[in-house]
Scaffold this motif. Sequence first.
Motif, PDB file in Angstrom:
ATOM      1  N   ILE A  91       2.229   2.197   4.614  1.00 31.80           N
ATOM      2  CA  ILE A  91       1.181   3.217   4.441  1.00 31.80           C
ATOM      3  C   ILE A  91       1.595   4.486   5.167  1.00 31.80           C
ATOM      4  CG2 ILE A  91      -1.196   3.843   5.001  1.00 31.80           C
ATOM      5  CD1 ILE A  91      -2.008   0.996   4.769  1.00 31.80           C
ATOM      6  N   LEU A  92       1.945   4.320   6.432  1.00 28.78           N
ATOM      7  CA  LEU A  92       2.247   5.499   7.248  1.00 28.78           C
ATOM      8  C   LEU A  92       3.561   6.145   6.831  1.00 28.78           C
ATOM      9  CD1 LEU A  92       1.008   4.007  10.607  1.00 28.78           C
ATOM     10  CD2 LEU A  92      -0.036   5.879   9.350  1.00 28.78           C
ATOM     11  N   VAL A  93       4.579   5.323   6.559  1.00 31.10           N
ATOM     12  CA  VAL A  93       5.873   5.897   6.185  1.00 31.10           C
ATOM     13  C   VAL A  93       5.755   6.663   4.869  1.00 31.10           C
ATOM     14  CG1 VAL A  93       8.242   5.397   5.532  1.00 31.10           C
ATOM     15  CG2 VAL A  93       7.202   4.168   7.441  1.00 31.10           C
TER      16      VAL A  93
ATOM     17  N   VAL B 168      -8.921  -0.986   4.178  1.00 38.51           N
ATOM     18  CA  VAL B 168      -7.828  -0.081   3.800  1.00 38.51           C
ATOM     19  C   VAL B 168      -8.308   0.890   2.719  1.00 38.51           C
ATOM     20  CG1 VAL B 168      -5.550   0.058   2.755  1.00 38.51           C
ATOM     21  CG2 VAL B 168      -6.016  -1.675   4.482  1.00 38.51           C
TER      22      VAL B 168
ATOM     23  N   LEU C 240       8.018   4.602  14.285  1.00 37.62           N
ATOM     24  CA  LEU C 240       7.429   3.410  13.669  1.00 37.62           C
ATOM     25  C   LEU C 240       8.482   2.340  13.468  1.00 37.62           C
ATOM     26  CD1 LEU C 240       4.996   4.662  10.923  1.00 37.62           C
ATOM     27  CD2 LEU C 240       4.478   3.109  12.789  1.00 37.62           C
ATOM     28  N   VAL C 241       9.659   2.768  13.018  1.00 41.94           N
ATOM     29  CA  VAL C 241      10.737   1.817  12.771  1.00 41.94           C
ATOM     30  C   VAL C 241      11.153   1.144  14.075  1.00 41.94           C
ATOM     31  CG1 VAL C 241      13.181   1.664  12.187  1.00 41.94           C
ATOM     32  CG2 VAL C 241      11.615   2.898  10.682  1.00 41.94           C
TER      33      VAL C 241
ATOM     34  N   PHE D 156      12.681  -3.342   8.709  1.00 42.89           N
ATOM     35  CA  PHE D 156      12.214  -3.078  10.067  1.00 42.89           C
ATOM     36  C   PHE D 156      10.726  -3.310  10.223  1.00 42.89           C
ATOM     37  CE2 PHE D 156      15.898  -0.320   9.308  1.00 42.89           C
ATOM     38  CZ  PHE D 156      16.740  -0.813  10.292  1.00 42.89           C
ATOM     39  N   ASN D 157      10.086  -3.822   9.153  1.00 46.19           N
ATOM     40  CA  ASN D 157       8.675  -4.151   9.259  1.00 46.19           C
ATOM     41  C   ASN D 157       7.806  -2.919   9.509  1.00 46.19           C
ATOM     42  OD1 ASN D 157       6.532  -5.986   9.365  1.00 46.19           O
ATOM     43  ND2 ASN D 157       6.577  -5.965  11.604  1.00 46.19           N
ATOM     44  N   ALA D 158       8.323  -1.739   9.177  1.00 48.55           N
ATOM     45  CA  ALA D 158       7.540  -0.517   9.417  1.00 48.55           C
ATOM     46  C   ALA D 158       6.454  -0.384   8.353  1.00 48.55           C
ATOM     47  CB  ALA D 158       8.446   0.713   9.390  1.00 48.55           C
ATOM     48  N   ASN D 159       5.254  -0.046   8.802  1.00 46.43           N
ATOM     49  CA  ASN D 159       4.089   0.034   7.927  1.00 46.43           C
ATOM     50  C   ASN D 159       4.318   1.023   6.774  1.00 46.43           C
ATOM     51  OD1 ASN D 159       1.570   1.170   6.955  1.00 46.43           O
ATOM     52  ND2 ASN D 159       0.618  -0.146   8.472  1.00 46.43           N
TER      53      ASN D 159
ATOM     54  N   TRP E 199       0.833  -1.206   0.000  1.00 47.42           N
ATOM     55  CA  TRP E 199       0.000   0.000   0.000  1.00 47.42           C
ATOM     56  C   TRP E 199       0.861   1.247   0.000  1.00 47.42           C
ATOM     57  CZ3 TRP E 199      -4.774  -0.979  -1.266  1.00 47.42           C
ATOM     58  CH2 TRP E 199      -5.304  -2.239  -0.964  1.00 47.42           C
TER      59      TRP E 199
ATOM     60  N   VAL F 268       9.235  -7.939  15.037  1.00 47.63           N
ATOM     61  CA  VAL F 268       7.970  -8.362  14.444  1.00 47.63           C
ATOM     62  C   VAL F 268       6.998  -8.844  15.517  1.00 47.63           C
ATOM     63  CG1 VAL F 268       6.927  -9.943  12.796  1.00 47.63           C
ATOM     64  CG2 VAL F 268       9.184  -9.012  12.365  1.00 47.63           C
TER      65      VAL F 268
ATOM     66  N   LEU G 274      12.429   0.448   4.866  1.00 51.18           N
ATOM     67  CA  LEU G 274      11.978   0.376   6.258  1.00 51.18           C
ATOM     68  C   LEU G 274      10.970  -0.760   6.450  1.00 51.18           C
ATOM     69  CD1 LEU G 274      11.681   4.165   7.131  1.00 51.18           C
ATOM     70  CD2 LEU G 274      13.570   2.581   7.562  1.00 51.18           C
TER      71      LEU G 274
ATOM     72  N   SER H 183       8.361  -1.193  15.311  1.00 45.04           N
ATOM     73  CA  SER H 183       7.995  -2.312  14.439  1.00 45.04           C
ATOM     74  C   SER H 183       9.143  -3.274  14.213  1.00 45.04           C
ATOM     75  CB  SER H 183       7.523  -1.800  13.073  1.00 45.04           C
ATOM     76  OG  SER H 183       6.644  -0.737  13.213  1.00 45.04           O
ATOM     77  N   ARG H 184      10.356  -2.868  14.631  1.00 39.68           N
ATOM     78  CA  ARG H 184      11.548  -3.625  14.310  1.00 39.68           C
ATOM     79  C   ARG H 184      11.408  -5.070  14.771  1.00 39.68           C
ATOM     80  NH1 ARG H 184      16.146  -1.046  17.322  1.00 39.68           N
ATOM     81  NH2 ARG H 184      15.005  -2.269  18.816  1.00 39.68           N
TER      82      ARG H 184
ATOM     83  N   MET I 274       3.898   9.938   5.473  1.00 44.23           N
ATOM     84  CA  MET I 274       4.679  10.959   6.183  1.00 44.23           C
ATOM     85  C   MET I 274       5.644  11.637   5.216  1.00 44.23           C
ATOM     86  SD  MET I 274       3.863  11.294   9.314  1.00 44.23           S
ATOM     87  CE  MET I 274       2.159  10.845   9.266  1.00 44.23           C
TER      88      MET I 274
ATOM     89  N   ILE J 192       8.256   8.514  11.553  1.00 45.44           N
ATOM     90  CA  ILE J 192       8.876   7.399  10.836  1.00 45.44           C
ATOM     91  C   ILE J 192       9.850   6.667  11.755  1.00 45.44           C
ATOM     92  CG2 ILE J 192      10.422   6.823   8.936  1.00 45.44           C
ATOM     93  CD1 ILE J 192       9.158   9.149   7.377  1.00 45.44           C
TER      94      ILE J 192
ATOM     95  N   TRP K 235      -3.018  11.105  10.455  1.00 42.57           N
ATOM     96  CA  TRP K 235      -2.105   9.997  10.133  1.00 42.57           C
ATOM     97  C   TRP K 235      -1.132   9.763  11.274  1.00 42.57           C
ATOM     98  CZ3 TRP K 235      -3.593   7.136   6.245  1.00 42.57           C
ATOM     99  CH2 TRP K 235      -4.359   7.718   5.225  1.00 42.57           C
TER     100      TRP K 235
ATOM    101  N   ALA L  69      -0.411   6.399  13.480  1.00 46.07           N
ATOM    102  CA  ALA L  69       0.913   5.852  13.777  1.00 46.07           C
ATOM    103  C   ALA L  69       1.103   5.707  15.283  1.00 46.07           C
ATOM    104  CB  ALA L  69       1.996   6.757  13.194  1.00 46.07           C
TER     105      ALA L  69
ATOM    106  N   ILE M  68      12.583   4.494   0.462  1.00 47.75           N
ATOM    107  CA  ILE M  68      12.634   4.655   1.927  1.00 47.75           C
ATOM    108  C   ILE M  68      11.579   3.769   2.598  1.00 47.75           C
ATOM    109  CG2 ILE M  68      12.498   6.286   3.846  1.00 47.75           C
ATOM    110  CD1 ILE M  68      13.451   8.478   1.949  1.00 47.75           C
TER     111      ILE M  68
ATOM    112  N   TYR N 124       7.347  14.703  11.199  1.00 45.12           N
ATOM    113  CA  TYR N 124       7.076  13.607  10.267  1.00 45.12           C
ATOM    114  C   TYR N 124       8.213  12.582  10.307  1.00 45.12           C
ATOM    115  CZ  TYR N 124       3.795  17.176   8.873  1.00 45.12           C
ATOM    116  OH  TYR N 124       2.814  18.137   8.894  1.00 45.12           O
TER     117      TYR N 124
END
Lengths: 354, 310
Positions: free
Chosen positions: A146-148, B91, B284-285, A141-144, A85, B291, A137, B288-289, A151, B281, B225, B229, A133, B277
């Motif tokens: 959609i959000l990244v 979604v 989130l990283v 790092f499994n970062a979503n 996404w 799992v 990520l 989420s790192r 942003m 990010i 948004w 997050a 990017i 912003y």
Amino acid sequence: MLELEARAEPSRLMPWLSPLLAVALTLVGGMLLFLALGKDPIEGFRIFFLNPVRDLYAVSELLLKATPLMLCAIGLAIGFRANVWNIGAEGQFMLGAVAATGVALYFDGSQSSLLLPAMVAAGALGGALWASIPAFLRTHFNANEILVSLMLVYVAQLFVSWLVFGPWRDPDGFNFPQTKMFDDAATMPMLLEGTRLHMGFAIAIGLLVAGHVFMNHSFTGFRMRVAGEAAAAARYAGFSASRMIWAGLLAGGAAAGIAGMGEVAGPMGQLTDKVGSGYGFAAIIVAFVGRLNAFGILLASLLMALLYIGGEQAQQYLNLPSSISMVFQGMLLFFLLGSDVFINYRLRLRRRAA
Amino acid sequence: MDANLFTSMLFATVVAGTPLIIVALGLLVSERAGVLNLGAEGMMAMGAVTAFAITHHSGSPWLGVLAGMSAGMAMALLFGVLTLTLMANQVASGLALAIFGVGLAAFVGKPYEAVALQAVPPIRIPFIADIPLIGEALYNQQLLVYFSWALFWGLLWFLYRSRAGLVLRAVGESPASAHAIGYPVIRIRYLAVLFGGAMAGIGGAFLSVFYTPMWAEGMVAGRGWIALALVVFATWRPLRVMIGAYLFGGVMITQLFIQGSGLQIDFPSQFLSSLPYWATIVVLVVISRNVNTIRLNSPLSLGKPYRPDA
């Protein structure tokens, strides 16, 4: 009483009928909206939907508007099919525009016929880099995504703003936040004499075909489709998930970047802080309404371009804010998502037990 | 740092964090029931513009907040009909709601762009507002700031101490089991989605009526948004939502203070403005790192449509 009943098998017809149903409902909704605003709905309809196609020039403007939409949407569709996404096409579009502008300004004065191809490549690269990017990520790092990716739209907007207010501002531009106008060698050649329809449209059509071939006739495209429709099957078959994330995001970023290049080297002729005008978000709607399919995207982008220009017409002749376009575009996607229920379900009349 | 600066930065951080708290806690409730509504940005924008218009016409900011809340709920209802009744993809529907809400807000808000509202005076809590350093910052605030704290405590009780909260979480973890025991899964999800919409509407109202106070297209500026997050960052827990929201508020405020301080640092303001912003990010990283953090904490049925076979 009406109720939904699951179909034994998904309808084959409805995936194609439901966009038409959505368009029809949007038209009805639009008429009601005009009525609610105290405007004559017939007149509103004529200005909104017929004015944009009234003559050849109007049609060329429609195609011009549809160009960035189809470019962004075909790239997004490749990712969406694999449930990747990417909703930051708007930012990738801006970075593509920035990279292309960088090339144009650096080689300012050059008459080389390689300049434009270099700008297209830079645009694709800029967009793809920006999309890499969220891809990196997500895969590391499994970062979503959609959000990244979203942003990064805001970051891209601020970056563009810094460039045109700062280092790239045209010294002779009366302090407007814009670069100098590109040379002729750095602007897209026109396709039709007397219009603004440029080479970018041809590139867009070419990429639609390429996207179609990639999605339907390549092994990677096949794997991505499987991953989107049956994630477990894709894992079992050993398809690499991270490869698909990269493919989806890079395709989306590159296509959006080319679209951004087409805007600065086409109708704008320079980079300004208004370069991101919502095409990247509208393209999400185009991709869905076009059923993530190249031909569908072609039609959907024309329809969305019509809604854009209709909004401008409504501003000019009906004295309505041009953001009415976004209302129509949102309505269209809502009606489509709602109509899609009939792919898997049907309406059935059920009598209540007495 | 001198004491006054500390107090005013703390004050501003709390103000900046408040809409994030309200919106993110609302989203947390929807997500705990298994519904992922990405349309927060659109619901906030509609809440903001409606609250602004009603406040402007009625002169009452509280009527405005009520109207903003209703607008957020109306948007959420639209989302609910699509995803819960018509079982559309959550979604895609959420994205549609975000685009549509921002567009509709820009459309209806056009006549209000040049209008200014009177600032609403803060409410001072006697005695504790006199505490040095923090008193003025924490206890001489807008009513909605206190509301955000009440919401937090209320939600803690609701989620972890009340029967209804247990049912809500059960619906989010395993709608099929909840249905089998006899709970109305769809109705509970509707309520959760509407609650999320109401909070997003209030959060938007806070921005346009209390925070700025004005209406401009795009003024929500991604806060919807960021709130989404935050819920991930908080691994769906209210306390971490609070911490996260204030951290973000702090980042937003610090960059504003640096920009406004007149410090002659050679750093473009646009880069400072992009810090929140980037911070989103980075956070989130970090979260989420691993799992498993996400997998173990996210509601199991999050984002998956459920239709009870009647």
